[in-house]
Design a protein around this motif. Structure first.
Motif, PDB file in Angstrom:
ATOM      1  N   UNK A   1       0.797  -1.197  -0.041  1.00  0.00           N
ATOM      2  CA  UNK A   1       0.078   0.158   0.023  1.00  0.00           C
ATOM      3  C   UNK A   1       0.894   1.456   0.155  1.00  0.00           C
ATOM      4  N   UNK A   2       1.869   1.312   0.869  1.00  0.00           N
ATOM      5  CA  UNK A   2       2.719   2.351   0.768  1.00  0.00           C
ATOM      6  C   UNK A   2       3.642   2.535  -0.435  1.00  0.00           C
ATOM      7  N   UNK A   3       4.022   1.291  -1.122  1.00  0.00           N
ATOM      8  CA  UNK A   3       4.624   1.588  -2.490  1.00  0.00           C
ATOM      9  C   UNK A   3       3.902   2.231  -3.326  1.00  0.00           C
ATOM     10  N   UNK A   4       2.521   1.946  -3.316  1.00  0.00           N
ATOM     11  CA  UNK A   4       1.200   2.441  -4.325  1.00  0.00           C
ATOM     12  C   UNK A   4       1.381   3.999  -4.252  1.00  0.00           C
ATOM     13  N   UNK A   5       1.447   4.365  -2.957  1.00  0.00           N
ATOM     14  CA  UNK A   5       1.168   5.768  -2.303  1.00  0.00           C
ATOM     15  C   UNK A   5       2.230   6.628  -2.864  1.00  0.00           C
ATOM     16  N   UNK A   6       3.777   6.068  -2.751  1.00  0.00           N
ATOM     17  CA  UNK A   6       4.717   6.899  -2.996  1.00  0.00           C
ATOM     18  C   UNK A   6       5.380   6.768  -4.274  1.00  0.00           C
ATOM     19  N   UNK A   7       5.355   5.773  -4.936  1.00  0.00           N
ATOM     20  CA  UNK A   7       5.963   5.547  -6.221  1.00  0.00           C
ATOM     21  C   UNK A   7       5.013   5.123  -7.632  1.00  0.00           C
ATOM     22  N   UNK A   8       5.094   5.814  -8.678  1.00  0.00           N
ATOM     23  CA  UNK A   8       4.422   5.425  -9.671  1.00  0.00           C
ATOM     24  C   UNK A   8       5.248   4.606 -10.749  1.00  0.00           C
ATOM     25  N   UNK A   9       4.875   3.461 -10.861  1.00  0.00           N
ATOM     26  CA  UNK A   9       5.768   2.107 -11.579  1.00  0.00           C
ATOM     27  C   UNK A   9       5.106   1.916 -12.777  1.00  0.00           C
TER      28      UNK A   9
ATOM     29  N   UNK B   1       0.776   8.125   6.105  1.00  0.00           N
ATOM     30  CA  UNK B   1       1.596   6.885   5.778  1.00  0.00           C
ATOM     31  C   UNK B   1       2.537   6.614   7.134  1.00  0.00           C
ATOM     32  N   UNK B   2       2.648   7.714   7.746  1.00  0.00           N
ATOM     33  CA  UNK B   2       3.644   7.803   8.999  1.00  0.00           C
ATOM     34  C   UNK B   2       3.641   6.602   9.844  1.00  0.00           C
ATOM     35  N   UNK B   3       2.519   6.135  10.411  1.00  0.00           N
ATOM     36  CA  UNK B   3       2.252   5.038  11.349  1.00  0.00           C
ATOM     37  C   UNK B   3       2.340   3.621  10.529  1.00  0.00           C
ATOM     38  N   UNK B   4       2.600   3.450   9.253  1.00  0.00           N
ATOM     39  CA  UNK B   4       2.277   2.253   8.808  1.00  0.00           C
ATOM     40  C   UNK B   4       3.596   1.303   9.160  1.00  0.00           C
ATOM     41  N   UNK B   5       3.432   0.241   9.502  1.00  0.00           N
ATOM     42  CA  UNK B   5       4.481  -0.664   9.806  1.00  0.00           C
ATOM     43  C   UNK B   5       4.818  -1.471   8.591  1.00  0.00           C
TER      44      UNK B   5
END
Length: 662
Positions: free
Chosen positions: A4-12, A29-33
């Motif tokens: 989920x974090x990858x989808x939010x911060x990167x466009x692949x 996103x800060x608290x995402x483990x």
């Protein structure tokens, strides 16, 4: 959750680009483990906005300290991208250690930019070229890059990833970085200094002490074990208040305590001596030695091994078996048995006193009770302490300089000069960087020197030559213990690079060996006699005196011959003058060599042939014990053994007769 974090911060989409920075999303996103990792201080949970990330199984953290706002977002996004996608969609992920190095440099450069009122890395792509040129030059000057020339290489490596992730897209700006960094990178290459080989005298002194200390510890282990196990057995009966501050176990009688005080001197530094034995007798990288488990040592068919993992040059990890000496094997076995006592102690302390122990001590015990790494147990007298140390530190157990201080002699310096590595340090950060040794200066040990020295030992002692190492390193395990087995390809390739630096020296030394043996009539093999004849043709009647009209002395002849012997190869059982044109290169069956006109054996190869003879005799004896109905199935195996035994007897007879006659 990482997905989920990858989808939010990167466009692949074929290529990888960072999504635009949004403070709101960054906070969301800060608290995402991302990961959880076990350490001796407890379970480390890594969340997206944490200043430090650690993934399970990794040895050190990737840190983002002081990198806040947009710069912190960029660094975290690049990190996740490298670890998940590598350089592009469908590419191999980048290893943790490499990612850490790139992020460390990017953070250093980014924080410096922030001090110049430039808030993020992607702003570099819009700066006027003149200002960017000024900034790059200032950064290199303030970081003294002309002296610490690795800095330019690090920025260049980071620049590649800034391009891959679309942070810098301008070709002009990339070219500007390249223009200013290239001269320093070229200087780094020209000044590259290889690690020193540990001089032979110093290595012998060091190994002698380590082996003696191992023997002392083995001799007293039974007594020490009885007391330590008794201490473990009495843990359940102690008062909980006893452990309010630490894990010292005061449960010995006066006589037991006195005996343990005496015995402790045999064991308090044994971990350090075993570490040296492992490094010296295996050729492992430091990280591979530190990754050894308690049960790493085993033997098979009279050969001793350590089982470890190769992680630097492969994706993921690769299991390896390293052939080692008996001393290294015994040392690891001893540490494994000692560690088991301390891990049992940790489990008992947790079971009975977890509520009484200080939090940090409890976390350390929980880590140690589950961990299995050989060198992470501190062998205290009446307590239990563990460590997740992986790097060499100033006061760490694996800093050999705090264990040995051996001044160099003139002979040591001459050996280092011959090998082109007479430097006290190859680290630009050291005050002794590239300074030559002087007589009386203590030798500066580093872990990587053992790997270089191991490669040198193989070449210098004819346990194998470049072709043996390059094509089939494991051939050597049949005759000697100080060699590699079941190598990972990349690791083997690195060893080849190390040994190539010794090639010229080896050729001259081998030629010296052959000529010296020829003078004394100690050559064996069909090629041996032909070599003597050729030397007589070159030197004429002056063969015995070592001079000729063409050469002032024998040393001139040796230097000339070595220089023009490009086809010469050293084997573990002799010399081959046919070189790369040999049809049976690296043949495992040396009986094919002895009748070749190009094969020569000297007295230095006699131990190898004696080993071959002994092993063939043992295996043939075992073969004769097979049931009669099974023997036809192994007839070809018996034939090969018989041929090798016949060859060994012939070479041994030739060498021993000649030696006796001399």
């Amino acid at each position: 959750m990482i997905h989920d974090v990858l989808e939010a911060v990167l466009k692949v989409d074929g290529v990888i680009r960072l999504q635009p920075y949004s403070e709101e999303q960054y906070q969301r996103l800060g608290s995402t483990v991302l990961w959880q990792a076990n350490r001796n201080t407890g379970v480390m949970v890594s969340r997206f906005c944490d200043d430090s990330w650690l993934r399970g199984g990794e040895k050190s953290s990737i840190t983002f300290h002081q990198a806040n706002d947009e710069l912190g977002y960029e660094l975290r996004a690049i990190t996740l991208g490298m670890l998940s996608h590598g350089a592009g969609e469908g590419m191999q992920p980048v290893k943790w250690g490499t990612t850490k190095r790139i992020i460390r440099c990017s953070k250093r450069f980014g924080l410096w930019l922030q001090a110049q009122n430039i808030r993020s890395l992607h702003q570099l792509d819009t700066l006027p070229l003149l200002r960017l040129r000024h900034l790059i030059r200032r950064f290199l000057m303030e970081n003294n890059a002309s002296k610490h020339i690795h800095i330019a290489q690090e920025v260049s490596s980071a620049l590649y990833w800034w391009q891959q992730y679309g942070i810098i897209r301008s070709t002009e700006r990339v070219d500007l970085f390249t223009e200013l960094l290239s001269p320093l990178i070229a200087l780094k290459s020209s000044l590259r200094q290889k690690h020193a080989v540990i001089p032979t005298r110093i290595m012998k002194l060091m190994l002698k002490v380590c082996e003696e200390q191992l023997e002392v510890a083995e001799a007293h282990f039974g007594q020490w074990q009885v007391i330590q196990l008794a201490l473990n057995h009495r843990i359940a009966e102690l008062n909980p208040a006893h452990f309010n501050r630490d894990t010292f176990i005061d449960a010995l009688s006066e006589n037991e305590a006195e005996e343990l005080n005496h015995l402790h001197a045999c064991f308090e530094r044994i971990r350090r001596y075993v570490f040296v034995l492992v490094m010296a007798y295996s050729g492992m990288r430091h990280s591979e030695a530190m990754a050894l488990d308690d049960d790493a040592a085993f033997s098979r068919d009279g050969i001793y091994y350590l089982r470890s993992e190769l992680s630097k040059t492969t994706d993921g990890s690769q299991a390896l078996e390293w052939v080692v000496s008996e001393q290294a094997y015994r040392g690891v076995k001893l540490l494994g048995k000692m560690n088991a006592i301390y891990r049992q102690r940790a489990k008992q302390l947790i079971q009975y006193y977890s509520k009484s122990l200080p939090e940090k001590r409890l976390l350390d015990l929980q880590f140690g009770s589950k961990d299995t790494k050989l060198f992470r147990v501190k062998h205290t007298k009446q307590s239990a302490w563990f460590s997740n140390q992986s790097k060499t530190t100033k006061n760490g157990f694996n800093n050999v300089n705090t264990l040995f201080s051996i001044p160099v002699t003139q002979a040591d310096i001459e050996q280092l000069e011959t090998l082109g590595c007479n430097v006290q340090s190859v680290s630009a950060a050291s005050k002794n960087f590239r300074l030559p040794y002087q007589v009386g200066i203590p030798f500066n040990f580093t872990s990587h020197q053992f790997r270089h020295t191991f490669a040198w030992f193989i070449v210098a002692n004819r346990l194998g030559d470049l072709d043996d190492i390059k094509y089939q390193y494991k051939h050597l395990e049949s005759s000697m213990t100080l060699v590699y087995s079941h190598r990972g390809y990349d690791s083997m390739a690195e060893l080849v690079r190390l040994t190539e630096s010794f090639e010229a020296y080896l050729s001259e030394q081998a030629m010296t060996d052959m000529v010296s043996a020829a003078e004394q009539g100690h050559l064996a093999g069909r090629g041996g006699q032909k070599f003597v004849e050729r030397l007589k043709q070159v030197l004429g009647d002056d063969f015995e005196s070592g001079s000729s009209p063409h050469f002032a002395n024998m040393q001139e002849l040796l230097a000339y011959t070595a220089k023009h012997s490009s086809n010469f190869r050293g084997l573990s059982h002799g010399y081959c003058t046919k070189g790369t044109s040999c049809k049976v290169r690296n043949v495992a069956d040396p009986s094919h060599c002895i009748n070749c006109d190009s094969y020569i054996a000297t007295p230095k190869h006699l131990p190898h042939w004696l080993v071959i003879k002994k092993r063939c005799e043992q295996q043939l004896t075992a073969f004769e014990q097979f049931p009669k109905e099974m023997q036809p199935r192994f007839a070809s195996f018996k034939g090969a053994l018989t041929d090798n035994l016949h060859a060994a007897n012939r070479i041994i007879e030739q060498l021993q007769i000649n030696i006796k006659e001399a």
